[in-house]
Write an enzyme that holds these catalytic residues in place. Structure first.
Site, PDB file in Angstrom:
ATOM      1  N   SER A 195      42.331  -9.986  90.445  1.00  0.00           N
ATOM      2  CA  SER A 195      42.087  -8.738  91.170  1.00  0.00           C
ATOM      3  C   SER A 195      40.784  -8.773  91.981  1.00  0.00           C
ATOM      4  O   SER A 195      40.696  -8.153  93.045  1.00  0.00           O
ATOM      5  CB  SER A 195      42.075  -7.556  90.195  1.00  0.00           C
ATOM      6  OG  SER A 195      41.108  -7.777  89.190  1.00  0.00           O
ATOM      7  N   THR A 196      39.767  -9.507  91.506  1.00  0.00           N
ATOM      8  CA  THR A 196      38.520  -9.590  92.274  1.00  0.00           C
ATOM      9  C   THR A 196      38.737 -10.447  93.525  1.00  0.00           C
ATOM     10  O   THR A 196      38.215 -10.137  94.603  1.00  0.00           O
ATOM     11  CB  THR A 196      37.384 -10.164  91.390  1.00  0.00           C
ATOM     12  OG1 THR A 196      37.477  -9.593  90.078  1.00  0.00           O
ATOM     13  CG2 THR A 196      36.032  -9.855  91.970  1.00  0.00           C
ATOM     14  N   ASP A 209      36.383 -17.676  93.743  1.00  0.00           N
ATOM     15  CA  ASP A 209      37.319 -17.365  92.660  1.00  0.00           C
ATOM     16  C   ASP A 209      36.721 -16.308  91.739  1.00  0.00           C
ATOM     17  O   ASP A 209      35.520 -16.007  91.822  1.00  0.00           O
ATOM     18  CB  ASP A 209      37.650 -18.652  91.881  1.00  0.00           C
ATOM     19  CG  ASP A 209      39.012 -18.584  91.187  1.00  0.00           C
ATOM     20  OD1 ASP A 209      39.580 -17.476  91.083  1.00  0.00           O
ATOM     21  OD2 ASP A 209      39.506 -19.640  90.743  1.00  0.00           O
ATOM     22  N   LYS A 245      38.678 -19.202  82.419  1.00  0.00           N
ATOM     23  CA  LYS A 245      39.527 -18.637  83.458  1.00  0.00           C
ATOM     24  C   LYS A 245      40.982 -18.704  83.009  1.00  0.00           C
ATOM     25  O   LYS A 245      41.310 -19.364  82.046  1.00  0.00           O
ATOM     26  CB  LYS A 245      39.374 -19.442  84.765  1.00  0.00           C
ATOM     27  CG  LYS A 245      38.070 -19.161  85.479  1.00  0.00           C
ATOM     28  CD  LYS A 245      37.989 -19.851  86.827  1.00  0.00           C
ATOM     29  CE  LYS A 245      39.171 -19.664  87.722  1.00  0.00           C
ATOM     30  NZ  LYS A 245      39.531 -18.275  88.019  1.00  0.00           N
ATOM     31  N   GLY A 246      41.841 -18.027  83.759  1.00  0.00           N
ATOM     32  CA  GLY A 246      43.274 -18.219  83.545  1.00  0.00           C
ATOM     33  C   GLY A 246      44.032 -17.031  82.994  1.00  0.00           C
ATOM     34  O   GLY A 246      45.233 -17.150  82.733  1.00  0.00           O
ATOM     35  N   GLY A 287      44.985 -14.736  84.625  1.00  0.00           N
ATOM     36  CA  GLY A 287      46.010 -14.486  85.649  1.00  0.00           C
ATOM     37  C   GLY A 287      47.068 -15.583  85.700  1.00  0.00           C
ATOM     38  O   GLY A 287      48.037 -15.476  86.451  1.00  0.00           O
ATOM     39  N   GLU A 328      43.679 -23.438  90.037  1.00  0.00           N
ATOM     40  CA  GLU A 328      42.279 -23.022  90.249  1.00  0.00           C
ATOM     41  C   GLU A 328      41.316 -24.159  89.910  1.00  0.00           C
ATOM     42  O   GLU A 328      40.301 -24.349  90.586  1.00  0.00           O
ATOM     43  CB  GLU A 328      41.963 -21.789  89.397  1.00  0.00           C
ATOM     44  CG  GLU A 328      42.642 -20.540  89.930  1.00  0.00           C
ATOM     45  CD  GLU A 328      42.579 -19.356  88.981  1.00  0.00           C
ATOM     46  OE1 GLU A 328      42.818 -18.240  89.442  1.00  0.00           O
ATOM     47  OE2 GLU A 328      42.312 -19.554  87.779  1.00  0.00           O
TER      48      GLU A 328
HETATM   49  C1  5RP Z   1      43.409 -16.202  87.147  1.00  0.00           C
HETATM   50  C2  5RP Z   1      41.958 -16.155  86.904  1.00  0.00           C
HETATM   51  C3  5RP Z   1      41.209 -14.968  87.428  1.00  0.00           C
HETATM   52  O1  5RP Z   1      40.270 -15.404  88.349  1.00  0.00           O
HETATM   53  C4  5RP Z   1      40.545 -14.287  86.287  1.00  0.00           C
HETATM   54  O2  5RP Z   1      41.536 -13.930  85.340  1.00  0.00           O
HETATM   55  C5  5RP Z   1      39.776 -13.044  86.728  1.00  0.00           C
HETATM   56  O3  5RP Z   1      40.662 -12.065  87.181  1.00  0.00           O
HETATM   57  P1  5RP Z   1      40.170 -10.619  87.589  1.00  0.00           P
HETATM   58  O4  5RP Z   1      39.351 -10.758  88.809  1.00  0.00           O
HETATM   59  O5  5RP Z   1      41.469  -9.850  87.813  1.00  0.00           O
HETATM   60  O6  5RP Z   1      39.402 -10.042  86.424  1.00  0.00           O
HETATM   61  O7  5RP Z   1      41.367 -17.015  86.319  1.00  0.00           O
HETATM   62  O8  5RP Z   1      43.987 -17.367  86.628  1.00  0.00           O
END
Ligand code: 5RP
Length: 223
Positions: free
Chosen positions: A31-32, A80, A93-94, A96, A102
């Site tokens: 989302s960021t 990222d 990470k991960g 998402g 990534e």
């Molecule tokens: C996806 C990721 C995202 O960068 C991580 O989960 C952060 O997400 P958000 O900005 O929604 O908090 O690693 O694989």
């Protein structure tokens, strides 16, 4: 827009200062990052992009940003998000589900910038460690991961079915509230047959941009 989303946009806008028109730019997911794509689209900068997920690629196109395939060339910059960052710049990470792509982008980048809100700063490193695994023999792989990590894991689901990554694989979420040796953990898990990659991103020396709930940003290099 709620305060947390405002904070994500503040970090995203601060990241724009590091981007220039002539760059080959890598874009992660989450989302960021989505906020960053919207901010980048509004600049009409026309920068060339490569994304870590189909979702980010769709968001780029929707915001008028052309998307290319990753080739052999190094990327000038990757932007990222992250789920957890400790004081020394080790990262989880991960959540998402795009961790493997990534990590490929992060390791292809001359500069890796992470945009996060302050809830992502942790010490010690810990939380959920996503591990992407191939579907074949998944129950066996899960068993070996849990034994090596000394932790339990959960098969990630979406809509009552196993979550499927852009690579056609599954995610096991390993619960590790405290990780004292992130490099050792990544090395141990990465060599288990069936594991494609882990969400532990080590020794990549990110430039971190953090935004607070009031929209202020701070940034620093992790040496
Ligand atoms: C996806 C990721 C995202 O960068 C991580 O989960 C952060 O997400 P958000 O900005 O929604 O908090 O690693 O694989």
């Amino acid at each position: 827009m709620d305060a947390r989303m405002e904070a994500k946009h503040a970090a995203a806008r601060a990241a724009l200062a590091h981007v220039s028109r002539d760059m080959l730019l890598g874009i992660g997911s989450g989302s960021t990052v989505r906020a960053f794509i919207e901010e980048l689209g509004s600049t009409k900068m026309g920068v060339r992009c490569i994304t870590a997920s189909r979702e980010s690629a769709d968001a780029c196109r929707k915001n008028g940003i052309p998307v290319e395939e990753l080739g052999a060339a190094m990327l000038d910059l990757v932007i990222d998000g992250a789920d957890a960052i400790d004081h020394s710049g080790q990262v989880l990470k991960g959540l998402g589900g795009a961790l493997v792509r990534e990590k490929i982008l992060a390791q292809s980048a001359k500069r890796w910038i992470l945009i996060v809100d302050e809830t992502k700063l942790v010490d010690p490193l810990g939380g959920t460690v996503p591990v992407e695994v191939i579907p074949y023999g998944m129950a066996r792989t899960k068993e070996r991961i849990e034994k090596c990590a000394h932790a339990v894991s959960t098969l990630r689901e979406e809509g009552g079915r196993p979550f499927v990554t852009d690579n056609g694989n599954c995610i096991l979420d390993v619960r590790l509230p405290r990780i004292d040796d992130p490099e050792g953990l990544d090395n141990t898990l990465a060599v288990i047959p069936g594991v494609v990659g882990t969400g532990v991103f080590i020794n990549l020396h990110p430039h971190v941009i953090v935004s607070t709930a009031t929209g202020e940003t701070r940034q620093w290099d992790c040496p």
